[in-house]
Design an enzyme around this catalytic site. Structure first.
Site, PDB file in Angstrom:
ATOM      1  N   ASP A  10       0.878  -1.177   0.000  1.00 40.02           N
ATOM      2  CA  ASP A  10       0.000   0.000   0.000  1.00 40.02           C
ATOM      3  C   ASP A  10       0.912   1.222   0.000  1.00 40.02           C
ATOM      4  OD1 ASP A  10      -2.352   1.571   0.287  1.00 40.02           O
ATOM      5  OD2 ASP A  10      -2.008   1.729   2.440  1.00 40.02           O
ATOM      6  N   SER A  11       0.291   2.399  -0.187  1.00 42.36           N
ATOM      7  CA  SER A  11       1.070   3.631  -0.113  1.00 42.36           C
ATOM      8  C   SER A  11       1.488   3.932   1.328  1.00 42.36           C
ATOM      9  CB  SER A  11       0.223   4.797  -0.615  1.00 42.36           C
ATOM     10  OG  SER A  11      -0.849   5.018   0.284  1.00 42.36           O
ATOM     11  N   CYS A  73      -4.487  -1.601  -1.745  1.00 38.29           N
ATOM     12  CA  CYS A  73      -4.597  -0.173  -2.016  1.00 38.29           C
ATOM     13  C   CYS A  73      -5.524  -0.014  -3.223  1.00 38.29           C
ATOM     14  CB  CYS A  73      -3.202   0.364  -2.346  1.00 38.29           C
ATOM     15  SG  CYS A  73      -3.188   2.065  -2.927  1.00 38.29           S
ATOM     16  N   GLU A 155      -2.483   8.989   8.153  1.00 32.81           N
ATOM     17  CA  GLU A 155      -1.047   8.674   8.282  1.00 32.81           C
ATOM     18  C   GLU A 155      -0.446   9.357   9.510  1.00 32.81           C
ATOM     19  OE1 GLU A 155       1.232   6.681   6.661  1.00 32.81           O
ATOM     20  OE2 GLU A 155      -0.331   5.823   5.394  1.00 32.81           O
ATOM     21  N   CYS A 188     -10.936   3.037  -0.069  1.00 36.05           N
ATOM     22  CA  CYS A 188      -9.525   3.321   0.202  1.00 36.05           C
ATOM     23  C   CYS A 188      -9.240   2.566   1.492  1.00 36.05           C
ATOM     24  CB  CYS A 188      -9.297   4.823   0.396  1.00 36.05           C
ATOM     25  SG  CYS A 188      -7.648   5.222   1.042  1.00 36.05           S
ATOM     26  N   HIS A 190      -7.129   2.955   3.758  1.00 36.80           N
ATOM     27  CA  HIS A 190      -6.924   3.817   4.935  1.00 36.80           C
ATOM     28  C   HIS A 190      -8.241   4.111   5.654  1.00 36.80           C
ATOM     29  CE1 HIS A 190      -2.978   4.722   3.157  1.00 36.80           C
ATOM     30  NE2 HIS A 190      -2.644   5.338   4.266  1.00 36.80           N
TER      31      HIS A 190
HETATM   32  N1  DGL Z   1      -4.765   2.984   0.888  1.00 34.57           N
HETATM   33  C1  DGL Z   1      -4.725   3.635  -0.396  1.00 34.57           C
HETATM   34  C2  DGL Z   1      -5.991   3.302  -1.185  1.00 34.57           C
HETATM   35  O1  DGL Z   1      -6.655   2.335  -0.858  1.00 34.57           O
HETATM   36  C3  DGL Z   1      -4.424   5.071  -0.145  1.00 34.57           C
HETATM   37  C4  DGL Z   1      -4.110   5.857  -1.308  1.00 34.57           C
HETATM   38  C5  DGL Z   1      -3.270   7.077  -1.102  1.00 34.57           C
HETATM   39  O2  DGL Z   1      -2.109   6.922  -0.763  1.00 34.57           O
HETATM   40  O3  DGL Z   1      -3.777   8.172  -1.387  1.00 34.57           O
HETATM   41  O4  DGL Z   1      -6.327   3.942  -2.154  1.00 34.57           O
END
Ligand code: DGL
Length: 271
Positions: A10-11, A73, A155, A188, A190
């Site tokens: 993931d990011s 992600c 984050e 998302c 997150h």
């Molecule tokens: N967890 C990522 C997603 O599901 C986050 C994306 C991001 O870094 O903006 O899209």
């Protein structure tokens, strides 16, 4: 049987939220997780940049001989799955969008009013709308909203105070009311971390979480490829491109472990 690990990426910390669901259902499986915390968020970047980062994550996982890749992600799932599958045809790859859409297609019809919360890149890709319509053309009431401020706040560990409540209201109050949303997709990973405040603000709305639903797709792939792990001694390993305090705390919280019991490492990708 295959005792190698599953590669999750993931990011940032969002993809971590899928892991408790995986380990609950498949306790013998182990993961290598990579959170690209140095470069988060991905969702406000161009497709070209997201795809370049995705290839770096894929190469990292390939070098570590994972048995499967999970793009935990939505942003990567919307923009980069094709290039991963092309480069590594021998490794099963799943994203998180299709499993969430499977649940919508299974449970919803023309009456339901579905809201997709996602990053800018995921909304722009139209991946949710296209996938749901492909699976069940009768579902017509689908509305999307991009919520780009959520990921940087999450984050930072801002997941349960006035700032996050105000930000949720800012993005969702009008959206929920005007579109009369009854089913909300956390598009998302997150956003799973702010699921409780969302549920408190909009009680009675059904939540579908991409973090949770991906486990069914992983299970299906493990079965199809005869890759379920036996009891094995591999441990979970968590990498980040920047070891933020919140990354470490989130792993402790989600896995219910102390730091000494966890293998958490720093690794830069862009060198
Ligand atoms: N967890 C990522 C997603 O599901 C986050 C994306 C991001 O870094 O903006 O899209």
């Amino acid at each position: 049987m295959d005792d190698r690990r599953i590669g999750f990426f993931d990011s940032g910390i969002g993809g971590l939220t899928s892991i408790p669901y995986l380990l609950k259902q498949y306790p013998d499986e182990h993961v290598i997780f990579f959170g690209d915390t140095a470069r988060t968020p991905y969702g406000s970047k161009s497709d070209h940049v997201i795809q370049r980062f995705t290839m770096e994550l894929g190469n990292f996982m390939h070098e570590r001989n994972v048995k499967m890749m999970v793009a935990a992600c939505n942003t990567i799932s919307a923009t980069g799955l094709g290039i991963l599958r092309e480069k590594y045809p021998e490794i099963p790859v799943t994203g998180v969008i299709e499993p969430a859409c499977d649940v919508i297609a299974r449970d919803c019809g023309s009456e339901e009013r579905i809201g997709i919360l996602a990053t800018k890149a995921t909304v722009a890709s139209n991946a949710y709308v296209d996938t749901i319509r492909e699976k069940k053309p009768g579902i017509t009431n689908i509305f999307q909203v991009a919520c780009p401020a959520f990921v940087p706040l999450i984050e930072e560990g801002i997941i349960d105070n006035n700032i996050i409540y105000d930000t949720i209201r800012y993005y969702l109050d009008d959206f929920m009311r005007e579109n009369r949303i009854d089913t909300l997709v956390l598009g998302c990973t997150h956003y799973q971390l702010i699921r409780k405040p969302i549920e408190k603000l909009y009680p009675g709305v059904r939540i579908v979480s991409s973090s949770e639903e991906v486990v069914s797709s992983i299970g299906k792939l493990l079965g199809e490829h005869d890759m379920l792990a036996g009891k094995n001694s591999e441990e979970n390993v968590f990498y980040a491109s920047d070891l933020s305090e919140n990354f470490v705390n989130m792993i402790k919280l989600l896995l219910g472990k102390e730091q000494e019991e966890l293998d958490i490492r720093f690794k830069s990708l862009d060198i």
